[in-house]
Enzyme design. Sequence first.
Site, mmCIF file in Angstrom:
data_model
loop_
_atom_site.group_PDB
_atom_site.id
_atom_site.type_symbol
_atom_site.label_atom_id
_atom_site.label_comp_id
_atom_site.label_asym_id
_atom_site.label_seq_id
_atom_site.Cartn_x
_atom_site.Cartn_y
_atom_site.Cartn_z
ATOM 1 N N HIS A 10 0.835 -1.210 0.000
ATOM 2 C CA HIS A 10 0.000 0.000 0.000
ATOM 3 C C HIS A 10 0.869 1.259 0.000
ATOM 4 C CE1 HIS A 10 -3.352 -2.755 0.486
ATOM 5 N NE2 HIS A 10 -2.607 -3.369 1.383
ATOM 6 N N GLU A 24 -2.185 0.223 7.740
ATOM 7 C CA GLU A 24 -1.338 -0.833 7.204
ATOM 8 C C GLU A 24 -0.125 -0.258 6.471
ATOM 9 O OE1 GLU A 24 -1.600 -4.769 4.268
ATOM 10 O OE2 GLU A 24 -3.347 -3.464 4.520
ATOM 11 N N HIS A 78 2.684 -7.251 4.240
ATOM 12 C CA HIS A 78 1.339 -6.720 4.465
ATOM 13 C C HIS A 78 0.900 -6.984 5.904
ATOM 14 C CE1 HIS A 78 0.161 -5.872 0.207
ATOM 15 N NE2 HIS A 78 1.228 -6.644 0.019
ATOM 16 N N GLU A 142 1.439 -11.836 5.543
ATOM 17 C CA GLU A 142 0.358 -11.111 6.223
ATOM 18 C C GLU A 142 0.629 -11.194 7.722
ATOM 19 O OE1 GLU A 142 -1.981 -9.270 5.088
ATOM 20 O OE2 GLU A 142 -2.589 -9.928 3.082
#
Length: 223
Positions: A10, A24, A78, A142
């Site tokens: 992101h 995030e 992430h 993640e």
Amino acid sequence: MVRIVLDAGHGGHDPGAVANGLKEKDLTLSIVKHIGRLLSEYERVEVHYTRTDDRFIELSERAAMANRIGADFFLSVHVNAGGGTGFESYIFNGNVSNATVAYQNVVHTEIMKAIGNVRDRGKKRANYAVLRHATMPALLTENLFIDSAGDATKLKSEQFLLQIAHGHVEGMVKAFGLKKKATTQPKEDGKLYRVQVGAFSDRKNAERFAEELKKKGYPTIIV
């Protein structure tokens, strides 16, 4: 020379998941910068970043950067959301090399060792763009759930973000047979890192992590 591309998920107008006062895009950038600093302690490693600040980059361009430089490994970091808890990793769900599977196995294992008392959600596969477009072994991690109160408390700890980074690095060290540089410069950043034994699966893992930080010049105590 091992060329590694670090991708902080992101950025810019895309904050990623947002919850519990966290974004995030900020967490991924912090983790990736820690990974890069830790990797600088090893010989014959060339680290590239898709971003080093708060900017937006298209998913296809992230993998394209790695493809252009002929990277040996693409790592996309992430933080999860959706009401769960814990850590999981992904490789592409299409045709992948044996090396890709092997790298996922070792990096996933080392991250779980480093972050300790966290649910292991498993090694998975998915059709994510950054994995699909990468022409080299690629892994997406993640790292806990931003919308879980317990996970968010951990993610607010700079020590825990450093533990996450340490796990990623230990995995790559094992995967690529990286060797420490003969001499390293202390990484003084003005912080005293408190390694909390309870954040690890056992005290030995906490002690090993504290010792690694001390070797790198980080003032560290075990609590």
